[in-house]
Design an enzyme around this catalytic site. Sequence first.
Site, PDB file in Angstrom:
ATOM      1  N   ARG A   1      -0.240  -1.565   7.871  1.00  0.00           N
ATOM      2  CA  ARG A   1       0.648  -0.420   7.117  1.00  0.00           C
ATOM      3  C   ARG A   1       1.668   0.397   8.161  1.00  0.00           C
ATOM      4  NH1 ARG A   1      -2.979   2.962   3.296  1.00  0.00           N
ATOM      5  NH2 ARG A   1      -0.795   3.584   2.654  1.00  0.00           N
TER       6      ARG A   1
ATOM      7  N   HIS B   1     -11.845   7.422   4.350  1.00  0.00           N
ATOM      8  CA  HIS B   1     -10.855   8.483   4.579  1.00  0.00           C
ATOM      9  C   HIS B   1     -11.454   9.537   3.819  1.00  0.00           C
ATOM     10  CE1 HIS B   1      -6.915   6.118   4.528  1.00  0.00           C
ATOM     11  NE2 HIS B   1      -7.084   6.499   5.745  1.00  0.00           N
TER      12      HIS B   1
ATOM     13  N   CYS C   1      -5.134   9.342  -3.541  1.00  0.00           N
ATOM     14  CA  CYS C   1      -4.522   8.421  -2.615  1.00  0.00           C
ATOM     15  C   CYS C   1      -3.084   8.208  -3.066  1.00  0.00           C
ATOM     16  CB  CYS C   1      -5.256   6.924  -2.635  1.00  0.00           C
ATOM     17  SG  CYS C   1      -6.621   7.092  -1.487  1.00  0.00           S
TER      18      CYS C   1
ATOM     19  N   ARG D   1     -10.384   5.768  10.448  1.00  0.00           N
ATOM     20  CA  ARG D   1      -8.988   5.346  10.510  1.00  0.00           C
ATOM     21  C   ARG D   1      -7.948   6.662  11.325  1.00  0.00           C
ATOM     22  NH1 ARG D   1      -8.306   1.902   5.948  1.00  0.00           N
ATOM     23  NH2 ARG D   1      -6.152   1.766   6.389  1.00  0.00           N
TER      24      ARG D   1
ATOM     25  N   ASP E   1       0.766  -1.016  -0.021  1.00  0.00           N
ATOM     26  CA  ASP E   1       0.168  -0.023   0.030  1.00  0.00           C
ATOM     27  C   ASP E   1       0.585   1.174   0.006  1.00  0.00           C
ATOM     28  OD1 ASP E   1      -2.441  -1.581  -0.112  1.00  0.00           O
ATOM     29  OD2 ASP E   1      -2.832  -1.278   2.021  1.00  0.00           O
TER      30      ASP E   1
END
Length: 293
Positions: free
Chosen positions: A106, A180, A283, A151, A81
């Site tokens: 992550r 997000h 992103c 998140r 990611d």
Amino acid sequence: MSLSETAVDRAPSSGRIQQHRRYLMCKPAYFTVSYEINPWMHKADPTDTPKAVRQWQTLYDTYLSLGHDVEVIDPIEGLPDMVYTANGGFIIDGKALGVRFSVGERRGEEQPFMDWFGSHGFEVVEPIATQEGEGDILLAGDTILAGYGFRSSIESHREIADVFDREVVSLHLVNPNFYHLDTAIAVLDPVVGPGGVEAANIAYLPNAFDDRGRGILEERFPDAIRVADEDGAVFGLNSASDGRNVFISPRATGYDAQLRERGYNPVHIDLSELLLGGGGIKCCTLELRGGRS
């Protein structure tokens, strides 16, 4: 839209002014879906890494064709990611606030991004509270819009305000498909234009927010573009803008029409393969404000 079509449409005939941008990107050399941390990720669905790289390359090349600068951080095997660089930090005036991911998968990305910022002339601030960079922190004019609910923690908003000495507006995300803030809001206008700081125009997805959040957005941005659910569902709002050109998914047809009505130039970039990991154009695009070129 081809690169040639994009490149010739730089003149501000609509009154929208293209601003120079400097971005950080990461080639998806190791992209795959090996875990599930958002509603878009399904390990059972096959991924095509070479296709992801080709699509990413088109976005990279398009930015360059329009005169923007693009820095690249090296991908790391086992961190698929990292391509979603917007989650790597938040930068204003050469100061880079690192991230503290909410998911263990992550956390290996945290230090490599902070190391990159430090080696490229940014003042690095290691975070205390959980937040995921430009995924949940957006600069709109002088104000920072900050999301929480999935998140990033609301506790991080005080830290963000202290680090950057700016007003932070908290927005509660309530739809898990838009986990997000950058999946539910796009800042369209340049942060700084001729004559100084400008008030920002935004586009947003109303159903991603609670009643309080919708009220805040309606009050602060009465002329905002309100995007339909079907365009949000194809990550239409996960878009980047240089003040004139807005880089969007070709599937967000309603959003495309809304942008054209306002004098923006939609530039279509297909990142359908990277959407399998729950990410789109924004992103993959972290804005670098200040630091060393």
